[in-house]
Write an enzyme that holds these catalytic residues in place. Structure first.
Site, PDB file in Angstrom:
ATOM      1  N   GLN A 233      38.917 -22.173  16.778  1.00  0.00           N
ATOM      2  CA  GLN A 233      38.927 -23.688  16.901  1.00  0.00           C
ATOM      3  C   GLN A 233      38.574 -24.182  18.450  1.00  0.00           C
ATOM      4  OE1 GLN A 233      39.394 -25.874  14.899  1.00  0.00           O
ATOM      5  NE2 GLN A 233      40.391 -24.995  13.182  1.00  0.00           N
TER       6      GLN A 233
ATOM      7  N   GLU B 100      39.545 -12.455   4.727  1.00  0.00           N
ATOM      8  CA  GLU B 100      38.521 -13.158   5.742  1.00  0.00           C
ATOM      9  C   GLU B 100      37.244 -12.199   5.262  1.00  0.00           C
ATOM     10  OE1 GLU B 100      35.949 -14.586   7.900  1.00  0.00           O
ATOM     11  OE2 GLU B 100      37.711 -15.534   7.743  1.00  0.00           O
TER      12      GLU B 100
ATOM     13  N   ASP C  23      42.196 -22.362   5.153  1.00  0.00           N
ATOM     14  CA  ASP C  23      41.539 -23.112   6.141  1.00  0.00           C
ATOM     15  C   ASP C  23      40.144 -22.975   6.093  1.00  0.00           C
ATOM     16  OD1 ASP C  23      40.771 -24.606   8.448  1.00  0.00           O
ATOM     17  OD2 ASP C  23      41.779 -23.228   9.844  1.00  0.00           O
TER      18      ASP C  23
ATOM     19  N   CYS D  25      39.080 -29.319   7.879  1.00  0.00           N
ATOM     20  CA  CYS D  25      38.250 -30.196   8.896  1.00  0.00           C
ATOM     21  C   CYS D  25      37.448 -31.247   8.419  1.00  0.00           C
ATOM     22  CB  CYS D  25      37.411 -29.157   9.840  1.00  0.00           C
ATOM     23  SG  CYS D  25      36.279 -28.170   9.016  1.00  0.00           S
TER      24      CYS D  25
END
Length: 312
Positions: free
Chosen positions: A151, A200, A244, A270
């Protein structure tokens, strides 16, 4: 920075109204928006493009909706250490001739900077990107580098971690975290979870994720695979799913999330538009949105982050 003609109070009002408008049909209380402490000099991560022109170098950002590269000597959104490093990047890259490429810089908590400069075909132009600590040492292990996403706003990311931890509650049970990145939200969930599996796809991010979770306990498992693959492995074995995803969202994942058996979903987005689409898919699987909170991670822009809790 298309919103810099607005004073910051009006920016936050406009973002809150935008989120309410997009999520308005989801039967939620109007989401609170948490403003940023700093209107400028907040970005710890930046990506620039460069192009060799004659015997010199143009480096900066593309004009909006254009392939025109604008040379940038300074940017008021960047943290001081990035500005300092930006000044020397041109000489460090030398004269690349007709080539082109990109540079990513990430500032660590102590002001050190990780840099990765590559040509368009992936050739590294500078030395290896070093790893930098993204949070102060006393706050735990969270390392990043210019090779993995993090971020851009450190202080707002910390607020996001606290918010996710609060939504997870004291007993989130068995947690499946998708799109874990380098482990920022993994840190927020690890101490409360009975078991936590962080997923991931990026090998560079997984390498950092492994380092960042080393001291969090034996109940943490890492998987270097896609979200789709993770969801197909262990149906019916989870209590909470946290995700996320990137800006394009998590289209098509709702059935797999439902098959996990989870009663709680914590979604960090986002892009409120793709969030609404994905929430509607989750509603079809029996989840209902319970609470949403917006955070302004990028003042002077239209971007806004939303953290939502869904339950069934």
């Amino acid at each position: 920075c298309a919103w810099q003609q607005l004073d910051y109070a009006h920016q936050t009002e406009a973002k809150a109204a935008m989120v309410r408008g997009i999520l308005g049909r989801l039967d939620l209380d109007p989401p609170e928006l948490i403003p940023c402490d700093a209107e400028l000099a907040y970005r710890r991560r930046v990506r620039l493009s460069w192009r060799g022109v004659g015997g010199g170098l143009v480096m900066g950002f593309f004009r909006r909706r254009s392939k025109e590269l604008l040379d940038v000597q300074s940017c008021p959104l960047l943290r001081p250490a990035l500005l300092e490093r930006l000044a020397g990047l041109r000489s460090a890259l030398g004269h690349p001739g007709p080539g082109r490429g990109s540079v990513v810089m990430v500032e660590g908590a102590s002001g050190d900077v990780s840099v990765s400069a590559r040509t368009a075909d992936g050739v590294q132009r500078l030395g290896p990107a070093q790893e930098v600590r993204l949070i102060p040492e006393q706050d735990g292990e969270l390392w990043g580098s210019a090779l993995a996403f993090c971020q851009a706003n450190a202080s707002q990311e910390e607020r996001m971690r606290r918010l996710v931890s609060h939504l997870a509650g004291t007993d989130p049970g068995r947690v499946l975290e998708l799109f874990a990145g380098v482990g920022s939200l993994t840190m927020a969930l690890a101490s409360q979870a009975e078991r936590l599996t962080a997923v991931e796809t990026s090998e560079q991010a997984v390498s950092l994720l492994r380092r960042n979770t080393r001291g969090l306990g034996a109940h943490i498992e890492l998987r270097n695979c896609s979200a789709e693959e993770a969801l197909s492995r262990d149906a019916g074995r989870w209590d909470t799913v946290a995700l996320d995803p990137p800006r394009e969202g998590a289209k098509g994942l709702a059935p797999g999330i439902a098959d996990t058996g989870a009663s709680r979903v914590i979604y960090v987005s986002c892009d409120p538009m793709t969030l609404r689409r994905d929430v509607q898919e989750l509603q079809e699987q029996g989840f209902r949105p319970v609470k949403a909170t917006a955070l302004d991670l990028m003042p002077q822009t239209h971007h806004v982050e939303v953290v939502m809790l869904l339950e069934r």
